[in-house]
Enzyme design. Sequence first.
Site, PDB file in Angstrom:
ATOM      1  N   HIS A 126       0.682  -1.153   0.104  1.00 26.41           N
ATOM      2  CA  HIS A 126      -0.065  -0.044   0.001  1.00 26.41           C
ATOM      3  C   HIS A 126       0.767   1.170   0.044  1.00 26.41           C
ATOM      4  CE1 HIS A 126      -3.473   2.323   1.313  1.00 26.41           C
ATOM      5  NE2 HIS A 126      -2.732   3.166   1.748  1.00 26.41           N
ATOM      6  N   GLU A 127       1.715   1.367   0.936  1.00 28.65           N
ATOM      7  CA  GLU A 127       2.563   2.413   1.024  1.00 28.65           C
ATOM      8  C   GLU A 127       3.607   2.693   0.030  1.00 28.65           C
ATOM      9  OE1 GLU A 127       1.779   4.717   3.199  1.00 28.65           O
ATOM     10  OE2 GLU A 127       0.848   3.605   4.399  1.00 28.65           O
TER      11      GLU A 127
ATOM     12  N   HIS B 183       3.446   6.256  -7.124  1.00 31.26           N
ATOM     13  CA  HIS B 183       2.545   7.275  -7.737  1.00 31.26           C
ATOM     14  C   HIS B 183       3.225   8.741  -7.676  1.00 31.26           C
ATOM     15  CE1 HIS B 183      -1.628   9.469  -7.355  1.00 31.26           C
ATOM     16  NE2 HIS B 183      -1.175   9.377  -8.593  1.00 31.26           N
TER      17      HIS B 183
ATOM     18  N   HIS C 238       1.755   4.325  -2.859  1.00 29.00           N
ATOM     19  CA  HIS C 238       1.821   5.903  -2.916  1.00 29.00           C
ATOM     20  C   HIS C 238       3.105   6.357  -3.327  1.00 29.00           C
ATOM     21  CE1 HIS C 238      -1.726   6.912  -0.575  1.00 29.00           C
ATOM     22  NE2 HIS C 238      -1.722   6.089   0.362  1.00 29.00           N
TER      23      HIS C 238
END
Length: 675
Positions: A463-464, A470, A467
């Site tokens: 998940h991190e 992105h 980020h």
Amino acid sequence: MENTGFLQISIPPRWSEMNPENATAEIRSALKVAQANIEKIRELNEPLSYENTVRALDRATDSLDRAWTYLNHLQSVADTPVLRDALNALMAEITDFYSSIDLDEKLFSVIKKFADSDEGKNLEGDKARLLSETLLDFEMSGANLPQEKKNRVRQIDSELAIKTQKYSENVLDDTKRFTLHIENESELAGLPQTAVALAKKKAKEKGLSGWAFTLEQPSYVPFMTYADSDALREKLWREFSSVASKGEFSNWQLIREILELRDENSKLLSHANFADMILARRMARCGKTAMEFVDSLTEKFKKPFAKEWDELLSFARQNGYLGADEKMPPWRIAYVAEKLRSSQYGFDPELMRPYFPLESVMAGMFKICNTLYGLEICEYQLENDAWHPSVKLYQVRQAEKTLGLFYTDFFPRQQKRAGAWMNLLSQRDGNTPALGLIAGNVAEPTEDKPALLSIDEVETLFHEFGHLIHFFMMDSEEIGLREVAWDFVELPSQIMENWCHFKNCLDIFAKHWQTGEKLPDELFAKYDASRKFMGASASMRQLSFAKIDLSMHINPQFYLSAKSIEEASQETLKAYARDTSEQTPTILPRFTHLFGDPVGYASGYYSYKWAEVLDADAFTRFEKEGVLNAETGKDFADKILRVGNTINPDEAFRNFMGRDADVEALVNRSVDFSE
């Protein structure tokens, strides 16, 4: 300005040169440069151009942004009294400066004058978009307000910065306050060996004999899930549930003051409430739409949520975990739920942990991103120091170009805040790479074992990292367009978790730390079958956070005028509560997402579920075309990851999927309706 201390422009910087004693002077030096840059734009005469107005404003605070970010970052990972004092001494001053920019009528008039020029009217692409967004920043921040109201907005911003910082400090300090010290080995019954080993290490670090358990997630969660001692689980639960809710670290008064200031600020800026103000430029557009979204999802999960609770109570009574007429104590829920999962699926998540050594998971995650997005990621020689010896540095390249460097900081420390997060420390600019961070709090390696992750921690890491890539991959030349709406920003992170759920992906990195054996098919099958276990309960928990967040910021007076904010909040959350032996306190005193930042996720916690709808739906395309299909990955990168704020997020989603999002993809992924 010198390239030293907090003013360093080198990437990566030399962290040992960032002396807290010099922070105030160095950051004020960066502040003066930023002020001079703003003043230069304010005093412009003809000819006005895009370069000397819009782009100049977009980059006017670059040095201050970086220095201020470095100071805040260090306070979150290596907190000391001197560092904290420096941050707090500067907080009001720096916040006031940032607030003043979009309230500056003269500065606004220069930008408007350029917008009305021939060049301004004929801008195209990213330049036109940045001009439009810049004008909106001024209009929505109050540049047209009377001076008296502008002054009050600036004052409120400063007060919020100070109060939210204090809120975060209280959570950190109170979390570190408590230790459950165990000296009788029999009281460790039921705990996984990894949890016992970590507790042994913690005790040694604290100069204690036996075992030490803390309120940090790697210690707290396994204890509440596996420890057989009901009395000790109760003790730990009571301490965790009361963090920052009483005594010197109580946050209740700060919550009240933060709510009042946010509400006043929204009224000054002509919004009905804080939620409407915050969401005006996000996908939801207003608090009402966000609340309708939360309520509609709540209705979809309400029946399966009740069914899951009934099944848990029935199992507990049939197997001696609960008396016939006894209500379930809240500290027993996770423990009994784990027994139920084991009974239904023969699956214990701890059996997967040996297959997830941290270094192997990282390498597999990098390989998946290479397959999908063409990213080349490798460890980077840490020539310059970091803030702790366990920190590592990595490089991200694409098509022979370095997009960025990022640090990893994965292990708990007394001076580090809890949780997991990604932070962009410095923007990519030209040939200068971005600098980022992924932080977490997972169980450290022991004398005889590497750091081993749970499947939940593997998902969090993915998940991190979603980020991070992105923010690294956004490629607009306009730095101000490398941000996206908060109810869209979780899409790239949450979609990354999906690659943890497929055997062909897990086979890339899930290998036993001792034997190198891949995750056995039988174990994966049990895990896969159990993935929707208590799925409605997990969804309702997230929705409850979104509900109280929106409710407090749409109708703050209901809470401010109540006998207590806690009682009013419990009333709001009745539909999400279980009938337990005693009421579980709300998360509000330690809810740093809402109150640990002047804005943060306030009025935006629904974004997790909103983006989860986008992620669940978008991933159906990968499922159809191949979860490791490089062409689909490239299309996702081109249409979602790269675009930033160069187009509206709903348009970006339609470009990838060819239609609007379908909420049913999330519901079907979360709950098994086959029974």
